[in-house]
Design an enzyme around this catalytic site. Structure first.
Site, PDB file in Angstrom:
ATOM      1  N   CYS A 292       0.915  -1.427  -0.131  1.00  6.58           N
ATOM      2  CA  CYS A 292      -0.024  -0.199  -0.047  1.00  6.58           C
ATOM      3  C   CYS A 292       0.595   0.989  -0.077  1.00  6.58           C
ATOM      4  CB  CYS A 292      -0.863   0.049   1.172  1.00  6.58           C
ATOM      5  SG  CYS A 292      -2.101  -1.279   1.277  1.00  6.58           S
ATOM      6  N   ILE A 293       2.082   1.475   0.526  1.00  2.93           N
ATOM      7  CA  ILE A 293       2.805   2.484   0.633  1.00  2.93           C
ATOM      8  C   ILE A 293       3.879   2.668  -0.487  1.00  2.93           C
ATOM      9  CG2 ILE A 293       2.355   2.473   3.064  1.00  2.93           C
ATOM     10  CD1 ILE A 293       5.619   1.596   3.567  1.00  2.93           C
TER      11      ILE A 293
END
Length: 361
Positions: free
Chosen positions: A339-340
Site C-alpha cells: 500500500c505504501i
C-alpha cells in the site's frame, strides 16, 4: 498509443513512496509519529538495497525524513495529505510510439486515476493527494494517461499479460463510481492498463471493508508472483469473520481463468495466528508485499506464522532475496507494505528528470 501495465516482478527503474506527514497516520503523540516514520523508513531503506527509491515529502518535513532515511533515498518535495503511494500515485504502464521514441521501444506512461479518499470517506482528506499522481508522473518523465475512473493502485493486481484482479466493492463502489458497470470499468482498464480479462472478486477483508478501510482492496487478498500463479490470503480460524470471506474468495479464484483461458496454480498463504489487536479483527496479510529488483520486501508481524509465510513467499518468488519488515505499525494505520509503495517499470522515458530534482540537497 496503447498501454500495458507490466507485472510487478518485471525490472524496475525505481520505487516510489510518500512520507507520513499528518493526520491519523502520524497520530497525536510523538511516540506515534516516531512509530509511523520508523515503519515507512524501514520499508524504504530495505528497498534501497535493491533499486533506487524516491520518497515524496512535504517541504517542511524534509529534515525529519532525512533523519530516518538511508542517504541514498531520493526526496521529491510536494504537497501531501497522506502517505499511501500505491493509491495516490500513478499506476505506471508501458507503451510503444514510433513518433516520440525509436520504433518498438517501450515508453513510460503513468495512469492518473481520480483519487477521492477511498470513496469520499468522511475521515479522509485528499485535496493535495489528488495531485500527487501528476507530480510523480512529471518527475518520472512519463506520459500522463488521464482517467475518469475513481480507482487506486491497491484496487488492482495484474499479471502483465492482460489479466487484472479487482473487487466489486471498490471499482463499483457508489462513493467512487456511481452507476458504474463491470463492462464500463473493464473498458477503461483495457484502455489504460491493457487489461483484456478481468477477474472480479465479491469483496475484500472484513476490517478493510469497515469505516476506516478501503472497502475491499484486492492487494490484501491476492498477489501474482509469476504468470499463471496466485498467492491467496487464507484465514483458517473459524473464529475470524475472514474465515468465511477468504473461503469465498478462494473458491472464486479457483474457478477463474487467466487471460489465456488457463486455470491458476493457487498457493494458499495463511493469515497470521493473531486474530484481534485489541480494537478489532486484524486484516494482517502476508499478501501485501512488494517486489523489487532481485528481492521482495515482505510483511512480518512478530507472529508464529511469520516463518512459514516467509518460506512460502521465498518459494513463490524463487531467486529473490526476501527481507521481512515488521508491518504492525503500518497495518494499524490502514494498510501494508504494498500500500505504501509503487513500482516504476524500466522503460525509455520521454524526459529524464535532472538528478538534483530527485536527490538530496
Amino acid at each position: 498509443m496503447s498501454w500495458r501495465m507490466p507485472a510487478e516482478t518485471d525490472p524496475h527503474e525505481r520505487l516510489w513512496m510518500a512520507w507520513p506527514s499528518g493526520g491519523y497516520t502520524l497520530g497525536d503523540t510523538q511516540e506515534s509519529a516516531h512509530e509511523a516514520r520508523a515503519a515507512w523508513a524501514a520499508v524504504a531503506n530495505a528497498a534501497r538495497q535493491f533499486e533506487p527509491v524516491t520518497m515524496a515529502v512535504r517541504p517542511e518535513d524534509r529534515a525529519i525524513a532525512e533523519a530516518y532515511l538511508d542517504p541514498r533515498v531520493d526526496l521529491l518535495e510536494t504537497a501531501l495529505d497522506d502517505a499511501w503511494m500505491r493509491d495516490i500515485g500513478p499506476s505506471f504502464v508501458l507503451g510503444t510510439s514510433g513518433e516520440a521514441a525509436p520504433a518498438g521501444a517501450p515508453r513510460l506512461g503513468a495512469v492518473d486515476w481520480v483519487f477521492n479518499g477511498w470513496g469520499a470517506q468522511d475521515w479522509a482528506s485528499w485535496e493535495d493527494d489528488a495531485g500527487v499522481a501528476r507530480t510523480v508522473s512529471e518527475a518520472a518523465g512519463a506520459v500522463r494517461v488521464p482517467s475518469a475512473l475513481v480507482n487506486e493502485g491497491g484496487g488492482i493486481q495484474v499479471d502483465g499479460l492482460g489479466t487484472v484482479l479487482l473487487t466489486e466493492t471498490v471499482q463499483l463502489d457508489p462513493g467512487r463510481n456511481p452507476g458504474a458497470t463491470k463492462a464500463g470499468v473493464e473498458a477503461e482498464l483495457a484502455r489504460t492498463i491493457g487489461a483484456r480479462h478481468a477477474v472480479w472478486l465479491p469483496r475484500g477483508l472484513t476490517r478493510d471493508s469497515q469505516r476506516f478501510g478501503t472497502r475491499g482492496h484486492v492487494d490484501l487478498v491476492a498477489a501474482i508472483p509469476r504468470p499463471g500463479t496466485l498467492l491467496v490470503h487464507v484465514q483458517h480460524s473459524p473464529e475470524h469473520p475472514d474465515h468465511e470471506v477468504t473461503g469465498e474468495i478462494l473458491e472464486a479464484l479457483r474457478s477463474s481463468r487467466t487471460a489465456e483461458g488457463k486455470r491458476w496454480e493457487v498457493i494458499e498463504l495463511p493469515a497470521p495466528a493473531q486474530l484481534h489487536d485489541g480494537e478489532d479483527w486484524v486484516d494482517w496479510s502476508y499478501i501485501n508485499h512488494t517486489a523489487v529488483n532481485g528481492g521482495l520486501i515482505a510483511c512480518s508481524f512478530n507472529d508464529p506464522q511469520d516463518e512459514k509465510a516467509l518460506r512460502i513467499l521465498a518459494d513463490a518468488y524463487r531467486g529473490r532475496r526476501v527481507i521481512a519488515v515488521d508491518s504492525r505499525a503500518i497495518f494499524s494505520r490502514g494498510g501494508g507494505i504494498h500500500c505504501i509503495t509503487q513500482q516504476q517499470p524500466r522503460a525509455l522515458s520521454a524526459v529524464r528528470t535532472p538528478a538534483p530534482a530527485l536527490g538530496r540537497s
